[in-house]
Design a protein around this motif. Sequence first.
Motif, PDB file in Angstrom:
ATOM      1  N   LYS A  48       0.882  -1.662  -0.402  1.00  0.00           N
ATOM      2  CA  LYS A  48      -0.011  -0.011   0.141  1.00  0.00           C
ATOM      3  C   LYS A  48       0.986   1.331  -0.248  1.00  0.00           C
ATOM      4  CE  LYS A  48      -1.079   0.408   4.656  1.00  0.00           C
ATOM      5  NZ  LYS A  48       0.107   1.447   5.062  1.00  0.00           N
ATOM      6  N   LYS A 128     -10.715  -1.516   5.505  1.00  0.00           N
ATOM      7  CA  LYS A 128     -10.645  -1.501   3.502  1.00  0.00           C
ATOM      8  C   LYS A 128      -9.875  -0.761   3.381  1.00  0.00           C
ATOM      9  CE  LYS A 128     -15.204  -2.794   4.238  1.00  0.00           C
ATOM     10  NZ  LYS A 128     -17.465  -2.309   3.786  1.00  0.00           N
ATOM     11  N   SER A 130     -10.445  -0.359  -0.119  1.00  0.00           N
ATOM     12  CA  SER A 130     -11.167   0.998  -0.893  1.00  0.00           C
ATOM     13  C   SER A 130     -10.917   2.637  -0.163  1.00  0.00           C
ATOM     14  CB  SER A 130     -12.528   1.075  -1.071  1.00  0.00           C
ATOM     15  OG  SER A 130     -13.383  -0.075   0.162  1.00  0.00           O
ATOM     16  N   PHE A 133      -8.208   4.328  -1.022  1.00  0.00           N
ATOM     17  CA  PHE A 133      -8.214   5.635  -2.896  1.00  0.00           C
ATOM     18  C   PHE A 133      -9.237   6.524  -1.989  1.00  0.00           C
ATOM     19  CE2 PHE A 133      -6.947   1.135  -4.505  1.00  0.00           C
ATOM     20  CZ  PHE A 133      -6.624   1.530  -5.534  1.00  0.00           C
ATOM     21  N   ILE A 134     -10.034   6.518  -0.899  1.00  0.00           N
ATOM     22  CA  ILE A 134     -11.161   7.410  -1.123  1.00  0.00           C
ATOM     23  C   ILE A 134      -9.818   8.943  -0.059  1.00  0.00           C
ATOM     24  CG2 ILE A 134     -13.028   8.352  -0.422  1.00  0.00           C
ATOM     25  CD1 ILE A 134     -14.857   5.376  -0.968  1.00  0.00           C
ATOM     26  N   ILE A 395     -19.794   3.042   2.969  1.00  0.00           N
ATOM     27  CA  ILE A 395     -19.098   1.613   2.399  1.00  0.00           C
ATOM     28  C   ILE A 395     -18.789   0.779   3.693  1.00  0.00           C
ATOM     29  CG2 ILE A 395     -18.844   2.841   0.336  1.00  0.00           C
ATOM     30  CD1 ILE A 395     -15.990   3.106   1.245  1.00  0.00           C
ATOM     31  N   GLU A 412      -7.653  -9.142   0.197  1.00  0.00           N
ATOM     32  CA  GLU A 412      -7.955  -8.240   0.053  1.00  0.00           C
ATOM     33  C   GLU A 412      -7.288  -8.292  -1.647  1.00  0.00           C
ATOM     34  OE1 GLU A 412      -9.029  -5.744   0.070  1.00  0.00           O
ATOM     35  OE2 GLU A 412      -9.844  -4.563   1.959  1.00  0.00           O
TER      36      GLU A 412
END
Length: 431
Positions: A48, A128, A130, A133-134, A395, A412
């Motif tokens: 990551k 998570k 995701s 990214f956000i 989410i 993941e």
Amino acid sequence: MKAEEIAFALDSIWVMVAAVLVIGMQAGFALIEAGSTRMKNSGHVAGKQILSFSIASLAFWAAGFAITFGEGNSIIGTSGWLLHESSTNTFSSLDWANVPLALKFLFQLGFVGVSLAIAWGGFAERAKLSVYFIFGTIFTVLIYPVIGHWVWGGGWLGTMGMQDFAGSTVVHLQGAVAALVATILLGPRLGKFNRDRTPNLIPGHNQVYTVLGGILLWVGWFGFNAGSTMAVGDGFFGYVALTTNLAAAAGAIAAIAAAKILTGKADIPAMVNGVLAALVAITAACAFVEPWAAVVIGAFAGAFTFWTSLYFEKKGIDDPIFAFSVHGIAGIAGTISTGFFASPRLVEITGIGKAGLFYGGGFSQLITQTIGVLGAAAYVGAVSFIVLFALKKTIGLRVSAEQELSGLDISEHGSYGYPEQLDPTLLKEAK
């Protein structure tokens, strides 16, 4: 070749080298975080860092750099989107550095990459994919740049004379506060606390990685702090490197001594965190304090950070790599320290702020530093909470219990970082 051209070339080379050192700190974070967490999450934790830096690179280029350094008002920059100079004043806050704009961007990109890497410490082993990214995009566009503008981009804290030479507050405190908010909203890892709230030890899987990561970060910090001079002509970058190194060394000794006194064990990860805490603390002060003060600041940060890591754990906060203690508490201590230790001769050299309390400067600089810390922490904490709470309610922030137990590598990404040790199929084949 004229003297001005030689100076321009040398400064440009130095900033490029410094940028590479700071960006290279991502490798240090990958090793130290992977080594400090469990084997089943090692690939995810290391990988990551590439994802994080990629997100930061694109978001900072598109908007973050403009909000940080673009011409605007005392709160945010409002020009320079996509690194475009619409006029000679677009990035006037960086005019003091005589190097190309592209190098200024790359060097500052390394800083936001570090801040985001710190923030991820609070997400470790249970968030998570995701969410990275956000939140990574929002952090790079709406959180980090605002504080950066306040202090370095012509904003209100810079106008007040806040002393934060290379980012104890701008870089480290921001990442640490975001990490703390994430840690609280995510909740502790499964098995971290007993029913009576006493903590269980969840050791990292590789202390050698942790040590190597710490060494890489120590080396990278010479680019971080000394590179912030963005010039070689007067040799001041060497002085900044000196105070940086002295603080780090003092932090290592103080932290391992504190660990021995408080726990009876000369803990190796504690020593590494002591180095990092000292480096975080001296980052604000490296250009403003004498060498003896750098040793004091580093030693205090190293020892105090270890105590706070134990304290927060006892209070039920599961911060897997102690991001808030190492980067938050030390960032606060380092930023406040110039209010006491800023030397008149160094203040004159840098032209920033006033002398500290111990040099007869009164409380003025101490008050400015305190306002800066409180303002930055409040903004980052509030925005991080709003964003992460919204994600939690939509989410979701956290993987399922089954995914957490099996590890984020497999859940993941579909493969383990150590497949021979963790994949039952391969173990069966080996037998």
